[in-house]
Enzyme design. Sequence first.
Site, PDB file in Angstrom:
ATOM      1  N   LYS A   1       0.860  -1.190   0.000  1.00  0.00           N
ATOM      2  CA  LYS A   1       0.000   0.000   0.000  1.00  0.00           C
ATOM      3  C   LYS A   1       0.894   1.237   0.000  1.00  0.00           C
ATOM      4  O   LYS A   1       1.775   1.373   0.870  1.00  0.00           O
ATOM      5  CB  LYS A   1      -0.908  -0.043   1.227  1.00  0.00           C
TER       6      LYS A   1
HETATM    7  O1  G3P Z   1      -7.648   2.282   5.454  1.00  0.00           O
HETATM    8  C1  G3P Z   1      -8.053   3.470   4.859  1.00  0.00           C
HETATM    9  C2  G3P Z   1      -9.473   3.858   5.191  1.00  0.00           C
HETATM   10  O2  G3P Z   1     -10.339   2.782   5.000  1.00  0.00           O
HETATM   11  C3  G3P Z   1      -9.632   4.538   6.520  1.00  0.00           C
HETATM   12  O3  G3P Z   1     -10.968   4.688   6.908  1.00  0.00           O
HETATM   13  O4  G3P Z   1     -12.683   5.278   8.563  1.00  0.00           O
HETATM   14  O5  G3P Z   1     -10.290   5.933   8.972  1.00  0.00           O
HETATM   15  O6  G3P Z   1     -11.655   7.071   7.236  1.00  0.00           O
HETATM   16  P1  G3P Z   1     -11.410   5.804   7.983  1.00  0.00           P
END
Ligand code: G3P
Length: 222
Positions: free
Chosen positions: A87
Amino acid sequence: MKFFIDTASLSEIRMAQNLGVLDGVTTNPSLMAKEGVTGTENVHGHYKAICAIVDGDVSAEVISTDYETMVKEGLQLAALDSKIVVKVPMTEDGIKAIKYFSTQQIKTNCTLIFSAGQALLAAKAGATYVSPFVGRLDDISVDGLALIREIRTIYDNYTFGTQILAASVRHSAHILGCAKIGADVMTGPLQAIFSLLKHPLTDSGLAQFLADHKRVATQNFN
Ligand code: G3P
């Protein structure tokens, strides 16, 4: 649409895997920190433990930000297990690293995508996945699902092989929105996946079925 779980928690990954619907895992440095996993050796060990649970791709994010170190770090991550997807953040060095990894047949996930232009560039560089952040756009009053739709149109126009991995998915409406648009993958927390199980009429209907069965079974017994 493939279902990935967005967590570094081994117990949550096991729960999703046991439900029988899990296609992969995404992690990020914040999620690893939440599990208290620090230090290269521990981080690598944790990724190996995740790979041992799940049948599918596991995104492991690089911490470095310059091209040379990203490549070095990504090669180490990719060597941990064939399920590992490196990633990489959407930056100039990140795009160069994705291009390099694509020439080495190493799978990549270009993360922190907030515009269709970024998604187009990542596809041109040969990313396996792009991660547009649906929830974080919604958080700033920008329609996150509209971005998924825009990227879908662009990728379909040119038959890019890059898969749209809708990230920052927070709830069942996001999951359904992604499915209607045709995202290739969604990644979300365990509770968002389990929330798809729930409907009040299912609960009341089941309670009624069981009560009726019990009543007749008791009558027959008497
Ligand atoms: O892993 C990246 C993403 O899915 C993060 O999600 O909920 O922290 O905005 P969030």
